[in-house]
Design a protein around this motif. Structure first.
Motif, PDB file in Angstrom:
ATOM      1  N   CYS A 105       0.716  -1.271  -0.005  1.00  0.00           N
ATOM      2  CA  CYS A 105       0.026  -0.074   0.025  1.00  0.00           C
ATOM      3  C   CYS A 105       0.807   1.378  -0.137  1.00  0.00           C
ATOM      4  O   CYS A 105       0.684   2.233  -0.856  1.00  0.00           O
ATOM      5  CB  CYS A 105      -0.922   0.091   1.222  1.00  0.00           C
ATOM      6  SG  CYS A 105      -2.318  -1.314   1.123  1.00  0.00           S
ATOM      7  N   VAL A 106       1.861   1.293   0.768  1.00  0.00           N
ATOM      8  CA  VAL A 106       2.865   2.564   0.789  1.00  0.00           C
ATOM      9  C   VAL A 106       3.602   2.586  -0.376  1.00  0.00           C
ATOM     10  O   VAL A 106       3.438   3.664  -1.029  1.00  0.00           O
ATOM     11  CB  VAL A 106       3.885   2.080   2.019  1.00  0.00           C
ATOM     12  CG1 VAL A 106       4.984   3.171   1.945  1.00  0.00           C
ATOM     13  CG2 VAL A 106       3.332   2.219   3.278  1.00  0.00           C
ATOM     14  N   PHE A 109       0.762   3.996  -3.063  1.00  0.00           N
ATOM     15  CA  PHE A 109       0.653   5.368  -3.022  1.00  0.00           C
ATOM     16  C   PHE A 109       1.595   6.424  -3.364  1.00  0.00           C
ATOM     17  O   PHE A 109       1.272   7.465  -3.971  1.00  0.00           O
ATOM     18  CB  PHE A 109       0.252   5.621  -1.479  1.00  0.00           C
ATOM     19  CG  PHE A 109       0.060   7.071  -1.099  1.00  0.00           C
ATOM     20  CD1 PHE A 109      -0.945   7.807  -1.098  1.00  0.00           C
ATOM     21  CD2 PHE A 109       1.237   7.942  -0.337  1.00  0.00           C
ATOM     22  CE1 PHE A 109      -1.170   9.071  -0.998  1.00  0.00           C
ATOM     23  CE2 PHE A 109       0.931   8.913   0.064  1.00  0.00           C
ATOM     24  CZ  PHE A 109      -0.217   9.736  -0.070  1.00  0.00           C
ATOM     25  N   GLY A 112       2.007   6.535  -7.006  1.00  0.00           N
ATOM     26  CA  GLY A 112       0.922   7.215  -7.761  1.00  0.00           C
ATOM     27  C   GLY A 112       1.210   8.883  -7.420  1.00  0.00           C
ATOM     28  O   GLY A 112       0.912   9.630  -8.312  1.00  0.00           O
ATOM     29  N   ALA A 113       1.594   9.082  -6.203  1.00  0.00           N
ATOM     30  CA  ALA A 113       1.666  10.648  -5.672  1.00  0.00           C
ATOM     31  C   ALA A 113       2.932  11.233  -6.629  1.00  0.00           C
ATOM     32  O   ALA A 113       2.845  12.255  -6.700  1.00  0.00           O
ATOM     33  CB  ALA A 113       1.904  10.525  -4.194  1.00  0.00           C
TER      34      ALA A 113
END
Length: 310
Positions: A105-106, A109, A112-113
């Motif tokens: 998940c990290v 994220f 994508g950021a």
């Protein structure tokens, strides 16, 4: 040869070579133990005899062999007196899997950021491990760079390998401690790489932490081997296997950051040795694992907050 039966003249003494009395060099309550000592002496060419004396089994040799026999048996006992490390407790797969899911998940994220310049911020510039900036004091980059990737292939490769090694390590240490150790070792690996690079060089990617996890696994596997069974070069089989994986997975491809992979592996191995030394004093219960996990989250979040604020 050893005489495993018979009476060497009665009691602790008896007729020996050339009529000399036999000297008792060891008493044992178990015959199997006394026979092992006799075999040790036989391997050194020392003739011995076993005799039951009440509840004891006595091991006797000729007087001119007494000093050598005492020395050989003493060395054998000392060499085999080391306790085998307790076999590690393998933790449930569900606990280990939670850490892998959080890791994925990290990374998703942050990828994508960085691609979308989320919140109007340049995540790549803020978090990349540029050697000169790290050595100038921006140490948070050693951690933030672990969450950035150049493209989807880079990301998926580190997700697969990192998830696999992290899962195995979490089964040994627990999810919280495993991922805290991976984060710290990966950051140390980036710091070592910065010291060895030119100031202009920049790197990103979780692969430093991936190979830190491999180094941790190798060191802990080395620690849990039985000293009595694995000697010499065989003691280093875990590191030989790790080095082969490092060579196979970590040094190919034009865009592969070989230096970061090597320093990550070295940092992980060092961390594994440290954990092996202090292991009995490290709490591994559920509350402790939660504390380790929170520490990892706080350290990584703090590093990114500083990176984005500067």
């Amino acid at each position: 040869m050893s005489d495993f039966g018979g009476n060497p003249g009665g009691g602790a003494w008896g007729g020996g070579l050339w009529g000399d009395p036999w000297v008792v060099v060891r008493r044992s309550r178990r015959r199997s133990e006394a026979e092992r000592y006799a075999l040790v002496l036989a391997a050194m060419g020392i003739t011995s005899r076993l005799h039951r004396d009440g509840e004891w089994i006595t091991l006797s040799v000729a007087p001119h062999h007494a000093a050598s026999a005492e020395r050989e048996i003493g060395a054998y006992v000392k060499e085999n007196s080391h306790q085998t490390p307790a076999a590690p407790t393998i933790r449930p797969g569900r606990e280990a899997l939670l850490g892998v899911l959080a890791y994925a998940c990290v990374l998703f994220f942050l990828h994508g950021a960085a691609l979308r310049d989320a919140f109007g911020l340049d995540w790549l510039s803020a978090g990349a491990a540029q050697a000169g900036l790290i050595l100038d004091g921006q140490l948070w980059r050693t951690a933030t760079a672990l969450g950035l990737h150049g493209d989807g292939t880079h990301l998926l490769g580190n997700l697969a390998l990192g998830g696999f090694f992290g899962f195995l390590l979490a089964q040994l240490l627990g999810g919280g401690l495993a991922w805290l150790a991976i984060l710290v070792s990966g950051a140390v690996g980036n710091l070592l790489a910065a010291v060895l690079r030119s100031n202009e060089q920049t790197s990103i990617g979780a692969s430093t932490a991936v190979f830190a996890a491999l180094g941790l696994l190798c060191a802990l596997s080395w620690r849990h081997q039985a000293p009595a069974r694995f000697r010499g070069l065989r003691r280093w089989l875990p590191f030989a296997a790790g080095a082969m994986l490092l060579a196979y997975l970590g040094v190919g491809g034009e865009r592969t950051d070989v230096l970061a992979h090597v320093t990550g592996f070295a940092a992980g191995a060092g961390g594994g040795f440290l954990l092996a030394q202090i292991g009995p004093r490290v709490p591994l219960g559920s509350a402790a694992q939660l504390a380790y996990a929170l520490a990892a989250v706080l350290l990584f979040t703090l590093a990114w907050l500083i990176a984005l604020a500067v």
